[in-house]
Each structure stands twice: as structure tokens, then as C-alpha cells.
Write a protein that holds these residues in place. Sequence first.
Motif, PDB file in Angstrom:
ATOM      1  N   ILE A   1      -2.689  -1.268  -8.639  1.00  0.00           N
ATOM      2  CA  ILE A   1      -4.113  -0.967  -8.474  1.00  0.00           C
ATOM      3  C   ILE A   1      -4.187   0.506  -8.087  1.00  0.00           C
ATOM      4  O   ILE A   1      -3.730   0.895  -7.015  1.00  0.00           O
ATOM      5  CB  ILE A   1      -4.752  -1.848  -7.386  1.00  0.00           C
ATOM      6  N   ASP A   2      -4.698   1.299  -9.002  1.00  0.00           N
ATOM      7  CA  ASP A   2      -4.844   2.743  -8.818  1.00  0.00           C
ATOM      8  C   ASP A   2      -3.494   3.441  -8.658  1.00  0.00           C
ATOM      9  O   ASP A   2      -2.506   2.833  -8.274  1.00  0.00           O
ATOM     10  CB  ASP A   2      -5.735   3.092  -7.623  1.00  0.00           C
ATOM     11  N   ALA A   3      -3.489   4.709  -8.977  1.00  0.00           N
ATOM     12  CA  ALA A   3      -2.322   5.569  -8.762  1.00  0.00           C
ATOM     13  C   ALA A   3      -2.868   6.991  -8.842  1.00  0.00           C
ATOM     14  O   ALA A   3      -2.857   7.619  -9.887  1.00  0.00           O
ATOM     15  CB  ALA A   3      -1.247   5.324  -9.801  1.00  0.00           C
ATOM     16  N   GLY A   4      -3.392   7.470  -7.740  1.00  0.00           N
ATOM     17  CA  GLY A   4      -4.082   8.747  -7.746  1.00  0.00           C
ATOM     18  C   GLY A   4      -3.236   9.923  -7.339  1.00  0.00           C
ATOM     19  O   GLY A   4      -2.141   9.781  -6.794  1.00  0.00           O
ATOM     20  N   ASP A   5      -3.760  11.108  -7.645  1.00  0.00           N
ATOM     21  CA  ASP A   5      -3.126  12.364  -7.242  1.00  0.00           C
ATOM     22  C   ASP A   5      -4.218  13.425  -7.193  1.00  0.00           C
ATOM     23  O   ASP A   5      -4.784  13.788  -8.214  1.00  0.00           O
ATOM     24  CB  ASP A   5      -2.036  12.766  -8.229  1.00  0.00           C
ATOM     25  N   ASN A   6      -4.515  13.897  -5.994  1.00  0.00           N
ATOM     26  CA  ASN A   6      -5.532  14.932  -5.806  1.00  0.00           C
ATOM     27  C   ASN A   6      -5.014  16.341  -6.047  1.00  0.00           C
ATOM     28  O   ASN A   6      -5.730  17.298  -5.876  1.00  0.00           O
ATOM     29  CB  ASN A   6      -6.125  14.860  -4.400  1.00  0.00           C
ATOM     30  N   GLY A   7      -3.757  16.466  -6.391  1.00  0.00           N
ATOM     31  CA  GLY A   7      -3.235  17.768  -6.749  1.00  0.00           C
ATOM     32  C   GLY A   7      -2.466  18.479  -5.665  1.00  0.00           C
ATOM     33  O   GLY A   7      -2.320  17.995  -4.554  1.00  0.00           O
ATOM     34  N   PRO A   8      -1.983  19.655  -6.009  1.00  0.00           N
ATOM     35  CA  PRO A   8      -1.085  20.386  -5.131  1.00  0.00           C
ATOM     36  C   PRO A   8      -1.773  21.201  -4.039  1.00  0.00           C
ATOM     37  O   PRO A   8      -1.118  21.724  -3.158  1.00  0.00           O
ATOM     38  CB  PRO A   8      -0.383  21.337  -6.106  1.00  0.00           C
ATOM     39  N   HIS A   9      -3.086  21.311  -4.102  1.00  0.00           N
ATOM     40  CA  HIS A   9      -3.799  22.156  -3.140  1.00  0.00           C
ATOM     41  C   HIS A   9      -3.661  21.626  -1.715  1.00  0.00           C
ATOM     42  O   HIS A   9      -3.467  20.442  -1.499  1.00  0.00           O
ATOM     43  CB  HIS A   9      -5.272  22.262  -3.515  1.00  0.00           C
ATOM     44  N   THR A  10      -3.726  22.532  -0.785  1.00  0.00           N
ATOM     45  CA  THR A  10      -3.720  22.122   0.614  1.00  0.00           C
ATOM     46  C   THR A  10      -5.110  22.355   1.180  1.00  0.00           C
ATOM     47  O   THR A  10      -5.780  23.323   0.848  1.00  0.00           O
ATOM     48  CB  THR A  10      -2.687  22.918   1.437  1.00  0.00           C
TER      49      THR A  10
ATOM     50  N   HIS B   1       0.877  -1.162   0.000  1.00  0.00           N
ATOM     51  CA  HIS B   1       0.000   0.000   0.000  1.00  0.00           C
ATOM     52  C   HIS B   1       0.918   1.216   0.000  1.00  0.00           C
ATOM     53  O   HIS B   1       1.632   1.452   0.969  1.00  0.00           O
ATOM     54  CB  HIS B   1      -0.917   0.003   1.220  1.00  0.00           C
ATOM     55  N   ILE B   2       0.910   1.958  -1.096  1.00  0.00           N
ATOM     56  CA  ILE B   2       1.842   3.069  -1.265  1.00  0.00           C
ATOM     57  C   ILE B   2       1.145   4.364  -0.860  1.00  0.00           C
ATOM     58  O   ILE B   2       0.176   4.782  -1.488  1.00  0.00           O
ATOM     59  CB  ILE B   2       2.353   3.142  -2.712  1.00  0.00           C
ATOM     60  N   TYR B   3       1.657   4.987   0.172  1.00  0.00           N
ATOM     61  CA  TYR B   3       1.044   6.186   0.725  1.00  0.00           C
ATOM     62  C   TYR B   3       1.763   7.425   0.204  1.00  0.00           C
ATOM     63  O   TYR B   3       2.960   7.595   0.414  1.00  0.00           O
ATOM     64  CB  TYR B   3       1.134   6.144   2.253  1.00  0.00           C
ATOM     65  N   SER B   4       1.040   8.278  -0.501  1.00  0.00           N
ATOM     66  CA  SER B   4       1.614   9.532  -0.991  1.00  0.00           C
ATOM     67  C   SER B   4       0.920  10.740  -0.356  1.00  0.00           C
ATOM     68  O   SER B   4       1.340  11.865  -0.573  1.00  0.00           O
ATOM     69  CB  SER B   4       1.495   9.623  -2.515  1.00  0.00           C
ATOM     70  N   GLY B   5      -0.145  10.489   0.378  1.00  0.00           N
ATOM     71  CA  GLY B   5      -0.892  11.583   0.977  1.00  0.00           C
ATOM     72  C   GLY B   5      -1.808  12.279  -0.010  1.00  0.00           C
ATOM     73  O   GLY B   5      -2.541  13.191   0.354  1.00  0.00           O
ATOM     74  N   ARG B   6      -1.790  11.876  -1.281  1.00  0.00           N
ATOM     75  CA  ARG B   6      -2.593  12.533  -2.317  1.00  0.00           C
ATOM     76  C   ARG B   6      -3.481  11.575  -3.093  1.00  0.00           C
ATOM     77  O   ARG B   6      -4.174  11.974  -4.004  1.00  0.00           O
ATOM     78  CB  ARG B   6      -1.683  13.278  -3.299  1.00  0.00           C
ATOM     79  N   GLY B   7      -3.425  10.298  -2.778  1.00  0.00           N
ATOM     80  CA  GLY B   7      -4.255   9.355  -3.508  1.00  0.00           C
ATOM     81  C   GLY B   7      -3.985   7.927  -3.088  1.00  0.00           C
ATOM     82  O   GLY B   7      -3.177   7.665  -2.209  1.00  0.00           O
ATOM     83  N   GLU B   8      -4.673   7.035  -3.738  1.00  0.00           N
ATOM     84  CA  GLU B   8      -4.582   5.617  -3.422  1.00  0.00           C
ATOM     85  C   GLU B   8      -3.683   4.915  -4.422  1.00  0.00           C
ATOM     86  O   GLU B   8      -3.706   5.204  -5.604  1.00  0.00           O
ATOM     87  CB  GLU B   8      -5.980   4.985  -3.495  1.00  0.00           C
ATOM     88  N   SER B   9      -2.901   3.943  -3.958  1.00  0.00           N
ATOM     89  CA  SER B   9      -2.119   3.094  -4.844  1.00  0.00           C
ATOM     90  C   SER B   9      -1.714   1.820  -4.116  1.00  0.00           C
ATOM     91  O   SER B   9      -1.331   1.861  -2.950  1.00  0.00           O
ATOM     92  CB  SER B   9      -0.869   3.815  -5.343  1.00  0.00           C
ATOM     93  N   VAL B  10      -1.818   0.713  -4.824  1.00  0.00           N
ATOM     94  CA  VAL B  10      -1.407  -0.588  -4.298  1.00  0.00           C
ATOM     95  C   VAL B  10      -0.571  -1.259  -5.383  1.00  0.00           C
ATOM     96  O   VAL B  10      -0.913  -1.217  -6.560  1.00  0.00           O
ATOM     97  CB  VAL B  10      -2.633  -1.471  -3.956  1.00  0.00           C
ATOM     98  N   PHE B  11       0.532  -1.862  -4.981  1.00  0.00           N
ATOM     99  CA  PHE B  11       1.384  -2.596  -5.908  1.00  0.00           C
ATOM    100  C   PHE B  11       1.473  -4.039  -5.432  1.00  0.00           C
ATOM    101  O   PHE B  11       1.743  -4.294  -4.256  1.00  0.00           O
ATOM    102  CB  PHE B  11       2.778  -1.974  -5.970  1.00  0.00           C
TER     103      PHE B  11
END
Length: 155
Positions: free
Chosen positions: A59-68, A38-48
Motif C-alpha cells: 500500500i503506497d510507496a512514496g518518495d518526496n525527494g532528496p530535498h531537506t 509500516h515501512i519508514y523511509s523518512g520520505r513517504g508512506e509505505s505499508v506491506f
Amino acid sequence: MKRSFLSLILVFISGILFSQKTGETLPPWQKGEMEIHHIYSGRGESVFCIFPDGTTMIIDAGDNGPHTDPRTTYISPDSSRHAGEWIARYILKRLEPLKQKSVDYMYLTHMHGDHMGGAFPDYPITKKGGDYILSGITEVGEYIGFGKMVDRGWP
């Protein structure tokens, strides 16, 4: 009841004693093992996943963007890279024992930014030809090739 409680305590203690310690490098994947990261980037979901036969899948590789936003988590490990690049770097490290630089399957669970990425004006454009923005899955694809893309919504 006492026996169940003692068994639970033994399982808990053995988990603490034999688990990986912070800062330790993961051992390389070996044939017959299954790894789920489970890869945690703080901006989306991802599982390898690396399956026992060596087949790989993201499985997924999200990015909600640069906004805080006070309702979201902190960017991890830091904000020097976008989520897709952090995800790709992690996966490439885990692929080293397999001697490959591509993933067999990419699976998108659904079309939300935290699962596939979004379009943000300040994000980079692909260098591989085309004019699409690199975010989430498209950014992972800039660094790692995919054998087959799976979309659960495909007819």
C-alpha cells in the motif's frame, strides 16, 4: 475501577516482556498469520501486508525527494539509497519465506508524492525499458514485480 487499572498495567507489562527487542530478526511468516509492516523511509508512506493465505500487497510507496526541509523527517535508515530501494529491500527480505520475488497487489491510496513518488532530475532512469524516473512506486517496481495494480480512483 481498580480492576480495570490493574488489567491495563498487566497488558502493558506483558507487552514489554513479550515484544520483539531492538536488533532481533523478525520470525519468518507462517501460513495463517497476517503481517502488516509500516515501512519508514523518512520520505513517504509505505505499508506491506502478507495475508493469512500468503497473498501479498504493498500500500503506497512514496518518495518526496532528496530535498531537506526542517519540517520533514530524516531519511531512514540513511541517505545511501532512495526510499523506493529501501522499501523494496525490506519487502524482498520478508518475501524470502514465501519463495517469491513479486507482490500480488500494489494499491495506491492517492496521487501525492509521499504516497507514490515524484519526479526529481537527479534520480536514476529505469533500466527496464522506457525513460521514466525511478522514485517511490516506480523504483520499487524496478526491484519487485507486481501482479495487479489497484488505483482507488480508477473508474
